[in-house]
Design a protein around this motif. Sequence first.
Motif, PDB file in Angstrom:
ATOM      1  N   GLY A   1     -13.854  15.088  -7.422  1.00 38.44           N
ATOM      2  CA  GLY A   1     -13.976  14.964  -5.972  1.00 38.44           C
ATOM      3  C   GLY A   1     -13.246  13.709  -5.572  1.00 38.44           C
ATOM      4  O   GLY A   1     -12.029  13.673  -5.574  1.00 38.44           O
ATOM      5  N   ALA A   2     -13.978  12.635  -5.277  1.00 39.53           N
ATOM      6  CA  ALA A   2     -13.360  11.336  -5.039  1.00 39.53           C
ATOM      7  C   ALA A   2     -13.173  10.658  -6.383  1.00 39.53           C
ATOM      8  O   ALA A   2     -13.993  10.808  -7.289  1.00 39.53           O
TER       9      ALA A   2
ATOM     10  N   GLY B   1      -7.290   5.039  -4.977  1.00 40.09           N
ATOM     11  CA  GLY B   1      -8.308   5.935  -4.463  1.00 40.09           C
ATOM     12  C   GLY B   1      -7.686   7.309  -4.389  1.00 40.09           C
ATOM     13  O   GLY B   1      -6.546   7.443  -3.959  1.00 40.09           O
ATOM     14  N   ASN B   2      -8.367   8.340  -4.863  1.00 39.71           N
ATOM     15  CA  ASN B   2      -7.775   9.672  -4.830  1.00 39.71           C
ATOM     16  C   ASN B   2      -8.837  10.734  -4.617  1.00 39.71           C
ATOM     17  O   ASN B   2     -10.022  10.484  -4.739  1.00 39.71           O
TER      18      ASN B   2
ATOM     19  N   ARG C   1      -4.949  14.019  -2.753  1.00 38.25           N
ATOM     20  CA  ARG C   1      -4.509  12.821  -2.041  1.00 38.25           C
ATOM     21  C   ARG C   1      -4.611  11.641  -2.975  1.00 38.25           C
ATOM     22  O   ARG C   1      -5.465  11.610  -3.852  1.00 38.25           O
ATOM     23  N   GLN C   2      -3.747  10.650  -2.755  1.00 41.97           N
ATOM     24  CA  GLN C   2      -3.744   9.464  -3.594  1.00 41.97           C
ATOM     25  C   GLN C   2      -3.280   8.277  -2.762  1.00 41.97           C
ATOM     26  O   GLN C   2      -2.317   8.388  -2.005  1.00 41.97           O
ATOM     27  N   ALA C   3      -3.975   7.152  -2.877  1.00 38.16           N
ATOM     28  CA  ALA C   3      -3.589   5.910  -2.201  1.00 38.16           C
ATOM     29  C   ALA C   3      -3.649   4.778  -3.214  1.00 38.16           C
ATOM     30  O   ALA C   3      -4.590   4.691  -4.000  1.00 38.16           O
TER      31      ALA C   3
ATOM     32  N   THR D   1       0.860  -1.189   0.000  1.00 37.66           N
ATOM     33  CA  THR D   1       0.000   0.000   0.000  1.00 37.66           C
ATOM     34  C   THR D   1       0.894   1.235   0.000  1.00 37.66           C
ATOM     35  O   THR D   1       1.897   1.279   0.713  1.00 37.66           O
ATOM     36  N   CYS D   2       0.535   2.205  -0.821  1.00 31.05           N
ATOM     37  CA  CYS D   2       1.312   3.443  -0.933  1.00 31.05           C
ATOM     38  C   CYS D   2       0.387   4.645  -0.817  1.00 31.05           C
ATOM     39  O   CYS D   2      -0.731   4.608  -1.333  1.00 31.05           O
ATOM     40  N   GLU D   3       0.860   5.686  -0.152  1.00 25.84           N
ATOM     41  CA  GLU D   3       0.123   6.941  -0.021  1.00 25.84           C
ATOM     42  C   GLU D   3       0.998   8.079  -0.509  1.00 25.84           C
ATOM     43  O   GLU D   3       2.201   8.100  -0.234  1.00 25.84           O
ATOM     44  N   SER D   4       0.395   9.027  -1.209  1.00 31.17           N
ATOM     45  CA  SER D   4       1.151  10.186  -1.665  1.00 31.17           C
ATOM     46  C   SER D   4       1.531  11.056  -0.472  1.00 31.17           C
ATOM     47  O   SER D   4       0.824  11.121   0.527  1.00 31.17           O
ATOM     48  N   ILE D   5       2.684  11.701  -0.594  1.00 36.60           N
ATOM     49  CA  ILE D   5       3.153  12.622   0.440  1.00 36.60           C
ATOM     50  C   ILE D   5       2.696  14.020   0.041  1.00 36.60           C
ATOM     51  O   ILE D   5       2.966  14.462  -1.078  1.00 36.60           O
ATOM     52  N   PRO D   6       1.968  14.724   0.911  1.00 38.23           N
ATOM     53  CA  PRO D   6       1.427  16.045   0.566  1.00 38.23           C
ATOM     54  C   PRO D   6       2.506  17.024   0.083  1.00 38.23           C
ATOM     55  O   PRO D   6       3.644  16.976   0.526  1.00 38.23           O
TER      56      PRO D   6
END
Length: 165
Positions: free
Chosen positions: A122-123, A146-147, A89-91, A38-43
């Motif tokens: 939006g989503a 998901g973003n 945001r992005q996951a 799982t990866c999440e974008s860094i703001p």
Amino acid sequence: MLLNYFTSALIAFSALFIFSSTLQAGESSAGTKIGILTCESIPNTRLNLLIHSTVDVKCKYVSSDRSTTEYYIGETGVQLGLDIAHKIRQALVFAVLAADFKQGNHKLAGKYIGAGASVSLGAGAGVQVLVGDGQNSFSLEPAFEGNEGIGATVGITYLYLEAFD
């Protein structure tokens, strides 16, 4: 705005649930499923240039038997394609496949390349399929994204991972 965060989280959680179910079922299409990444974008790290985009990510790998957890940092984006999106945001959630693999020592580190597409209002949601380089021959399939944002992307996508303790 809170609804958008909730929807993005719901998409990412749903993808994780789907992957967990298929891992437990033992299904395989291109090797043995060995875990979930799982990866999440860094703001505040995103750069969009219409035909190329990049964002820094932090990632967590958990083996299918939950005996191994590894952390990675890196970047992901569209290497060549069309990126007319503004994502806040992005996951990403990947099923990790390998033909021959021994757990440990951050063996997922490296560059992965493939194809992907996403759409947001939006989503939003997207999908990617990535194949690793080098001797380990990993495949990250499919990545559910998901973003939160607006726009669309399509093209050759990549994920670069480095070990992080």
